[in-house]
Enzyme design. Structure first.
Site, short mmCIF file in Angstrom:
data_model
loop_
_atom_site.label_atom_id
_atom_site.label_comp_id
_atom_site.label_asym_id
_atom_site.label_seq_id
_atom_site.Cartn_x
_atom_site.Cartn_y
_atom_site.Cartn_z
N ASP A 111 0.82 -1.21 0.00
CA ASP A 111 0.00 0.00 0.00
C ASP A 111 0.86 1.26 0.00
O ASP A 111 0.46 2.30 -0.53
CB ASP A 111 -0.94 0.00 1.20
CG ASP A 111 -2.15 -0.91 0.98
OD1 ASP A 111 -2.37 -1.35 -0.16
OD2 ASP A 111 -2.88 -1.18 1.96
N ASP B 39 -3.28 15.47 21.51
CA ASP B 39 -2.08 15.27 20.70
C ASP B 39 -2.27 15.67 19.25
O ASP B 39 -1.32 16.04 18.55
CB ASP B 39 -1.65 13.80 20.76
CG ASP B 39 -1.00 13.44 22.08
OD1 ASP B 39 -0.80 14.36 22.91
OD2 ASP B 39 -0.71 12.25 22.29
#
Length: 264
Positions: free
Chosen positions: A45, A150
């Site tokens: 991928d 985050d």
């Protein structure tokens, strides 16, 4: 028909590439890296993502095919042993085009700097360049929440099986024209609250991330990550463009999910 083949660069993938080019030589197929109609990715991928971005300006004219020389991928679903069969099918033109939605990311900066646009096949993430990550999340011009944590990840339907899944996001079928926002370690206490759930938006919605304090962000688009300075706004929406795949056989999305994550 014009085609090109990109390889992961390892010995197995490079050899398969050369063998396929030799096989296409027996048919009315022209190798063309500038204006191919078919792009074949050999590797995984990651290799496929690189091929996608290499030709993202010509998506309407290209159909992609992925051959995996390692583990089964969501985009690379042909095996090396099937390469000869694939060559014959392509030479006969016996395939259908299947289209998947893409994600458009627009980054707007301070006065005097032109905005930047990016196209993602999997996802785009936003993180702080160093300090606390704090942004206002605005949906269709409506202030939704102030996020502290985050970072945030916006994914395409096909990309929900990638980073989105590791963040606890839902898996979406690629036929759904939508995008999904997931949180990265949000701060939730008596003072700060976020929705705490993945959010799915239809194609006519626009999600805007607006900096509260720090205006420097690490923004990724698929495998590309860049530090952006003096950011005023990051906008996400389902792109009007789509990626097209050449399909020769039925390989349902949920079968890919099963084979990749469960497999009895």
């Amino acid at each position: 028909m014009k085609y090109m083949i990109t390889s992961k660069g390892d010995e197995k993938s490079d050899l398969l590439r050369l063998n396929m080019i030799a096989g296409f030589g027996e048919y009315d197929m022209e190798y063309d890296e500038i204006e191919p109609e078919i792009v074949i990715s050999i590797g995984g991928d990651g290799t496929f993502l690189s091929a996608f971005h290499q030709y993202e300006e010509r998506l309407d004219e290209i159909a992609f095919i992925g051959i995996h020389t390692g583990h089964l991928g969501f985009y690379a679903d042909w095996r090396p042993a099937e390469a000869d069969k694939l060559v014959k099918l392509l030479a006969k033109g016996e395939y259908q085009k299947v289209s998947y939605p893409l994600l458009k990311t627009t980054v707007k900066y301070g006065i005097g700097k032109k905005e930047a646009e990016y196209l993602a096949l999997n996802e785009s993430t936003v993180k702080s360049s160093g300090g606390p990550f704090v942004v206002d999340v605005v949906i269709n011009d409506l202030h939704f929440e102030r996020f502290r944590g985050d970072g945030l990840c916006m994914s395409t339907p096909s990309g929900t099986t990638a980073y989105n899944k590791s963040l606890g996001g839902a898996l979406m079928h690629p036929s759904i024209e939508a995008m999904q926002l997931t949180e990265m370690a949000s701060i939730n206490n008596r003072v700060y609250r976020t929705i705490g759930s993945p959010l799915v938006f239809p194609k006519h919605h626009v999600v805007s991330l607006q900096p509260v304090n720090d205006k420097d962000f690490q923004i990724s688009v698929d495998h590309l990550s860049i530090l952006h300075r003096d950011v005023q706004e990051i906008r996400y929406e389902v792109s009007a463009k789509k990626v097209h795949f050449a399909r020769f056989r039925s390989f349902p999305f949920w079968r890919r999910v099963h084979d990749s994550f469960i497999e009895d």
